[in-house]
Write a protein that holds these residues in place. Sequence first.
Motif, PDB file in Angstrom:
ATOM      1  N   ALA A 227       0.834  -1.205   0.000  1.00  0.00           N
ATOM      2  CA  ALA A 227       0.000   0.000   0.000  1.00  0.00           C
ATOM      3  C   ALA A 227       0.870   1.256   0.000  1.00  0.00           C
ATOM      4  N   GLU A 228       1.921   1.239   0.780  1.00  0.00           N
ATOM      5  CA  GLU A 228       2.836   2.379   0.820  1.00  0.00           C
ATOM      6  C   GLU A 228       3.576   2.533  -0.504  1.00  0.00           C
ATOM      7  N   TYR A 230       2.314   1.643  -3.459  1.00  0.00           N
ATOM      8  CA  TYR A 230       1.339   2.203  -4.385  1.00  0.00           C
ATOM      9  C   TYR A 230       1.082   3.682  -4.100  1.00  0.00           C
ATOM     10  N   GLU A 231       1.193   4.075  -2.842  1.00  0.00           N
ATOM     11  CA  GLU A 231       1.066   5.494  -2.519  1.00  0.00           C
ATOM     12  C   GLU A 231       2.189   6.282  -3.197  1.00  0.00           C
ATOM     13  N   ALA A 253      -3.952   0.762  -3.491  1.00  0.00           N
ATOM     14  CA  ALA A 253      -3.358   0.937  -2.164  1.00  0.00           C
ATOM     15  C   ALA A 253      -4.411   0.811  -1.064  1.00  0.00           C
ATOM     16  N   LEU A 272      -3.831   8.638   1.695  1.00  0.00           N
ATOM     17  CA  LEU A 272      -4.338   7.975   0.503  1.00  0.00           C
ATOM     18  C   LEU A 272      -5.702   8.532   0.087  1.00  0.00           C
TER      19      LEU A 272
END
Length: 317
Positions: A227-228, A230-231, A253, A272
């Motif tokens: 997720a980080e 994709y951020e 994310a 996000l």
Amino acid sequence: MPTTMLSLEGLNPRDLNIMVSDALCTFPRISESLSDIIYQKTKGNPFFVLSFMRSLVDRGLLEFSINLRRWVWDEDEVSSMDITGNVLHLLSTKMNGLSSNLQSVLKVAACFGIKIEKSVVETLTTDPEHSDIRDKLNEVVNKGFMVKCGTTSNFKFVHDKVREAAYSLIPDTDKDQYHYKLGMSLYLMTKLKGDVADNVLFTIADQFKHGRGNLVDENPELGIEFAEFYELAGTKAVACSDHATSCSYLTSALSLLPPDHWKSHYDLSLRLSITLAKSCYSCGDVEKAQSILQGMTRQCHSIEDKLPAHALLAESK
């Protein structure tokens, strides 16, 4: 700026016959029966024509006669040859005859589309599993499946159908996992350097989109790490004014966060959500943006955190 659309069609039967007669060093009236069959099979696509003729030679259906001192062929055999409407089957058959190492590098290259960038090749060479990828790509170039693009050192498939044939070497059930492993390889190699290089950032993100679901379910902490990542990719896409890509990455994310992410990962959820909402507005998806912002106003802990969401909602009215 005005644009011009060009429609590239295959050779007509007459021009195709000239091409075939030149290739076989024979008179057009002699090669016409063969070129007519080739036209029916390939619709005059020059690349398909060359691939089809090579396959005829490989199968012994087109051969040079010492006695007649010219190329000869069996019209009935050539006519009955099935190439499934194009040369995809022919290319796949030819690729299946390659060594496992060359098949492997074709699969890897196909996962990145029609072209594999120099930066991706350089990153993969740092992984022991793919340390010889550059040498293998050069071998594939010598086999005629790919070309090297000028001074850029990028490798490109000579035709999209060649890339399609290479991609078909990977069983459908394994494709997602194959993409995921490549993304993970690139990610780990760049992570060892201390940061993810900008020139492979989007490439890694696109590979991660495949097959990550099951593994993330088994390892929630990996989901947070992704997720980080994709951020980072989404933020970089915003900087490039590519808001559609940013929406895709940031949505991925958020989907990787656990159900209680507003409690367990508050700051990440906040970042996000606000960035995704802005990208949605930029893409014209007002409904999704407002839904995200309204959710933020219910989840935020303080007035300060709610203010950006309220400001965007007010601007949209």
